[in-house]
Design a protein around this motif. Sequence first.
Motif, PDB file in Angstrom:
ATOM      1  N   LYS A  17      17.825 -10.014  -4.881  1.00 16.62           N
ATOM      2  CA  LYS A  17      18.667 -10.756  -5.809  1.00 16.62           C
ATOM      3  C   LYS A  17      18.086 -12.138  -6.070  1.00 16.62           C
ATOM      4  N   LEU A  18      18.406 -12.663  -7.240  1.00 13.64           N
ATOM      5  CA  LEU A  18      18.026 -14.035  -7.550  1.00 13.64           C
ATOM      6  C   LEU A  18      18.838 -14.995  -6.685  1.00 13.64           C
ATOM      7  N   PHE A  47      19.268 -20.471  -8.644  1.00 12.61           N
ATOM      8  CA  PHE A  47      18.869 -20.084  -9.990  1.00 12.61           C
ATOM      9  C   PHE A  47      20.063 -20.084 -10.933  1.00 12.61           C
ATOM     10  N   TRP A 106      20.108 -21.831 -14.496  1.00 16.22           N
ATOM     11  CA  TRP A 106      20.429 -21.049 -15.701  1.00 16.22           C
ATOM     12  C   TRP A 106      21.573 -21.687 -16.470  1.00 16.22           C
ATOM     13  N   LEU A 141      11.702 -19.146  -6.588  1.00 15.79           N
ATOM     14  CA  LEU A 141      11.761 -17.680  -6.477  1.00 15.79           C
ATOM     15  C   LEU A 141      10.662 -17.092  -5.607  1.00 15.79           C
ATOM     16  N   LEU A 191      10.917 -10.906  -9.699  1.00 15.98           N
ATOM     17  CA  LEU A 191      11.966 -11.914  -9.811  1.00 15.98           C
ATOM     18  C   LEU A 191      11.683 -12.883 -10.952  1.00 15.98           C
ATOM     19  N   ARG A 219      12.605 -11.236 -14.228  1.00 13.59           N
ATOM     20  CA  ARG A 219      14.059 -11.185 -14.405  1.00 13.59           C
ATOM     21  C   ARG A 219      14.615 -12.573 -14.718  1.00 13.59           C
ATOM     22  N   ALA A 220      14.125 -13.575 -13.990  1.00  9.58           N
ATOM     23  CA  ALA A 220      14.620 -14.934 -14.206  1.00  9.58           C
ATOM     24  C   ALA A 220      14.248 -15.438 -15.592  1.00  9.58           C
ATOM     25  N   ALA A 254      12.994 -17.477  -1.686  1.00 14.66           N
ATOM     26  CA  ALA A 254      13.650 -16.568  -2.622  1.00 14.66           C
ATOM     27  C   ALA A 254      14.967 -16.041  -2.098  1.00 14.66           C
TER      28      ALA A 254
END
Length: 426
Positions: free
Chosen positions: A7-8, A12, A16, A132, A138, A141-142, A424
């Motif tokens: 998972k992030l 993050f 975001w 991350l 990752l 995805r991020a 991470a």
Amino acid sequence: MTSDAQKLPTGFGRLWTAQTVSSLGDGVSRAALPLLALTLTRDPMALAVVAAAGTLPWLLFGVLGGALVDRWDRRHTMWITDAARAVLLGIPAAAAMLDVLSIPLLATVAFLLGLGGLFFDTAATAYLPDLLGRHPALLERANSRLRGAQTAMSGFAGPPAGSALLALGRAVPLLADAVSFALSALLVRSLPAVPRPVPQVRESLLRQARAGASYVFRDRLLLGLALRPAVGNVAFLAVETVLALFAHDRLGIDTYGFGLLLTAEATGGLLGAGIASQLGRRLGTGTALTCTAALEGLAILGLAAAPNPYVAGLALAVCGAGMGATMVLGPSLRQTIVPAHLMGRVASTSRMLAMCAAPLGAFLGGWLATAYDVRTPLYAAAGLLLCMTAVTATMTSNRRVEAALRRSSEQESPAEARRSDALASA
């Protein structure tokens, strides 16, 4: 390294959120600023000056800015920069309320906002892989989520809001952007600190800057990744400079409709960002990047020939999809293969090449529209994009990408891998 299912981290989410809020304000300004400029002049070259001013800091300070970011605390750099931009936007807002707004003032503010963007974007690009753990999956995805939020806010929600706020007063959209920067600064300030690489030897700022630039120019893959947005920015700024004029004079679009036209591009950008990882897995990152570049060129060609607003909106949506996927795949690959201690300088060098090309595109668009026709910059932009696709296809091929990923994996020490996993999972 960690598994792809990881998972992030919680940090993050705050990053975001901060970029989502700031992007909403940027979207408001994106529609409002060219419309504000149009209320002051209809000279294409004057509009080009405003469009180009925001990119000039990258030409003047791009590589040095990256070297400074590699020395400074990246989290502090981000929140201080956003706080400064919030204060800065109060100046044109006050000028608008006092009815003394001018093209030189808009150009000056655009330049200073661009300088802030140089430091913020470079610091954010360098901060993310540390947060991350430099994990490729990752990072994709991020970046997909960041790009999706940026596209949704700056392109989908922001432009119609900017057009609507402008109807309430010329200062209103500028104040809205200022508030977004202030909120972003508060959120970024709460992000977790991450350890920065410590240089093995103390070098001068200029020598460090040259080292980052030479690292990009010696590596054909990194150079190809940098050339694509550089040539692309020439094309896109040529289009952006005359887009409001093109929409009004050729397509009969009013102020509110112009915001909706930009929203069509953002809708495609959301789709492209969402499917970028799937494209990379199915086609390979290199082939996917070549396909998205070709798609952008063909879409701008369709925009130039559009007979009505609906075809123009579809063309911009297709172009946005290509751009959205590119802006996920390219940066994710760069963040994976570049050593941590060079990340700020490599990121700023790559961005500098892209941004330095933008003033050329802005003035090219203004000159072509003045000398020929408002459609001419669009045809020229399409030709540039398609030529760029052919030139960089071998530089960013799947073979080069796979080789670079192998080298990056082999060079990572066990200690750094453990540190990356701990970051991470934080």
